[in-house]
Design an enzyme around this catalytic site. Structure first.
Site, short mmCIF file in Angstrom:
data_model
loop_
_atom_site.label_atom_id
_atom_site.label_comp_id
_atom_site.label_asym_id
_atom_site.label_seq_id
_atom_site.Cartn_x
_atom_site.Cartn_y
_atom_site.Cartn_z
N ASP A 1 33.09 17.92 -5.32
CA ASP A 1 34.10 16.89 -5.09
C ASP A 1 33.57 15.51 -5.47
OD1 ASP A 1 35.85 18.83 -4.31
OD2 ASP A 1 36.37 17.91 -2.39
N ASP B 1 30.99 15.50 -0.07
CA ASP B 1 32.02 14.91 -0.93
C ASP B 1 31.73 13.44 -1.23
OD1 ASP B 1 33.06 17.32 0.06
OD2 ASP B 1 35.11 16.57 0.03
N ARG C 1 45.79 24.74 4.29
CA ARG C 1 45.72 24.09 2.99
C ARG C 1 46.53 24.84 1.93
NH1 ARG C 1 41.11 20.53 2.53
NH2 ARG C 1 39.52 20.85 4.13
N HIS D 1 33.98 11.80 -3.99
CA HIS D 1 35.36 11.43 -4.32
C HIS D 1 35.49 10.08 -5.01
CE1 HIS D 1 37.62 14.84 -2.93
NE2 HIS D 1 37.01 14.82 -1.75
N ASP E 1 38.43 12.23 -7.92
CA ASP E 1 39.71 12.11 -7.22
C ASP E 1 39.61 11.22 -5.99
OD1 ASP E 1 41.10 13.67 -9.05
OD2 ASP E 1 40.84 15.52 -7.91
N ARG E 2 40.75 10.65 -5.64
CA ARG E 2 40.93 9.81 -4.47
C ARG E 2 40.34 8.40 -4.65
NH1 ARG E 2 44.50 12.31 -0.90
NH2 ARG E 2 44.02 14.50 -0.63
N ASN F 1 36.39 22.05 -4.82
CA ASN F 1 37.78 22.39 -5.13
C ASN F 1 38.45 21.34 -6.02
OD1 ASN F 1 37.66 20.79 -2.58
ND2 ASN F 1 39.88 20.88 -2.71
N HIS F 2 37.93 20.11 -6.04
CA HIS F 2 38.51 19.08 -6.91
C HIS F 2 37.97 19.15 -8.33
CE1 HIS F 2 41.07 16.41 -4.41
NE2 HIS F 2 40.48 17.10 -3.45
N HIS G 1 33.57 19.42 2.08
CA HIS G 1 34.99 19.78 1.98
C HIS G 1 35.89 19.17 3.04
CE1 HIS G 1 38.33 22.06 0.48
NE2 HIS G 1 38.36 22.95 1.45
N HIS H 1 30.70 24.81 -1.41
CA HIS H 1 31.44 23.58 -1.16
C HIS H 1 32.33 23.75 0.08
CE1 HIS H 1 33.79 19.96 -1.61
NE2 HIS H 1 34.89 20.69 -1.51
#
Length: 348
Positions: A120, A92, A249, A94, A123-124, A152-153, A276, A202
């Site tokens: 990923d 990740d 989750r 991010h 995001d974040r 997943n993002h 992940h 992932h």
């Protein structure tokens, strides 16, 4: 285990999911066929990469063109993309752009280093636009040296909640760039396999998948659904308990050592390498070293105090982990006090 019911689901977005017809293989193959870059185009894309490495924006028309070119490349890649060793595996990121540059300084720049990114990208962090644009530009410029898969993002629903949508609106003034990238996400391979020995999703495994051939048969050209094998590959996590379990989750499953070992044995694999999950040392072995988690965003969310790592897989298929700390930054939130701030649990 295949019939486990789902009591919780990811929160639905206010915008409707695109129909599978809109993002099907037929739509993918109807894209303008541009193929790989020819020699005359190399300077243009070299300039794009150089601009991005200087942390400068690309013009909107260049980003849109880049996404269309990437679609053409990714359409032809398998759901289990074959990767040759040596290769460096990245977890990740991010949107932590400066830390991505720090990683390149340590691991080397493409094409001198081959890379496999496990998803990923957005995001974040504060710089999702720059991060995903650079990764995609490297893929288009060096398609045989850089592999990118979906996390997943890389989804419309998640990016509307965790920052990428808002960042695109703020930096470009409209949602067109967000739409171009989220359309591109539908084309990304779901997994990769290094020399037929290291399986790289992932997230993790799925009770709907027994073999790599099962993964290859999936129609991936769609938004990540709320359940099913595509969802599981990007959302599931290893667990200390045996068998399959419900994921806290709200998407995917948890799976035990018995599941990992059975999958590896059935498919002739050495191990599973996935991302992940935040792990404080940057990598963490699970299931008697039949599976490893790699996380490449140091000081995640600019407050978790974790190290990051990348995994270098050599020609002889031995693995080495290189750990790194956050890059020095100006104008960003930094960890304060005598210890790391606890990162909140990442549950939907």
């Amino acid at each position: 285990s295949r019939a486990l019911s789902r009591s919780t689901r990811p929160r639905s977005s206010s915008s409707p999911l695109p129909s599978r017809a809109r993002v099907s293989r037929e739509r993918a193959r109807s894209s303008v066929v541009m193929g790989r870059l020819d020699g005359e185009e190399f300077p243009t894309y070299d300039a794009m990469v150089a601009t991005l490495l200087e942390h400068e924006f690309l013009p909107e028309k260049d980003v849109l063109s880049l996404c269309e070119r990437a679609k053409t490349l990714l359409t032809e890649e398998s759901n289990v993309h074959a990767v040759r060793a040596p290769v460096t595996v990245v977890g990740d990121i991010h949107g932590q752009f400066h830390d991505l540059l720090e990683m390149f300084k340590m691991g080397g720049y493409a094409p001198d280093t081959n890379y496999l990114f496990l998803g990923d990208y957005v995001d974040r962090g504060y710089y999702s636009v720059e991060t995903v644009t650079l990764v995609v530009a490297l893929k288009v410029r060096y398609p045989d040296r850089v592999t990118i898969i979906r996390g997943n993002h890389e989804s419309r629903q998640i990016t509307q909640v965790y920052g990428f949508y808002d960042e695109c609106m703020r930096k470009y003034g409209h949602a067109g760039i967000w739409k171009a990238f989220t359309d591109l996400f539908d084309y990304m391979p779901l997994t990769a396999v290094i020399e037929n020995q290291i399986f790289c999703p992932h997230g993790g495994l799925s009770p709907s998948i027994d073999s790599l051939e099962d993964v290859r048969k999936i129609d991936r050209f769609q938004e990540v659904p709320h359940e099913g094998p595509v969802c599981d590959l990007v959302w599931s996590d290893p667990d200390d308990r045996t068998g399959w379990g419900m994921s806290p989750r709200g998407a995917g499953y948890t799976f035990g050592q018995d599941i990992s070992e059975q999958f590896n044995h059935a498919n002739g694999l050495k191990m599973i390498a996935r991302a992940h999950q935040l792990v404080m040392e940057g990598y963490l072995w699970h299931h008697d070293q039949s599976l490893v988690t790699i996380f490449s965003a140091p000081n995640y969310c600019y407050r978790c105090g974790n190290q990051a790592s990348i995994m270098e897989v050599s020609d002889d298929m031995t693995s080495e982990f290189l750990q790194f700390d956050p890059a020095p930054r100006r104008g960003e939130a930094q960890k304060t006090g005598d210890g790391p701030v606890r990162c909140p649990d990442y549950f939907l």
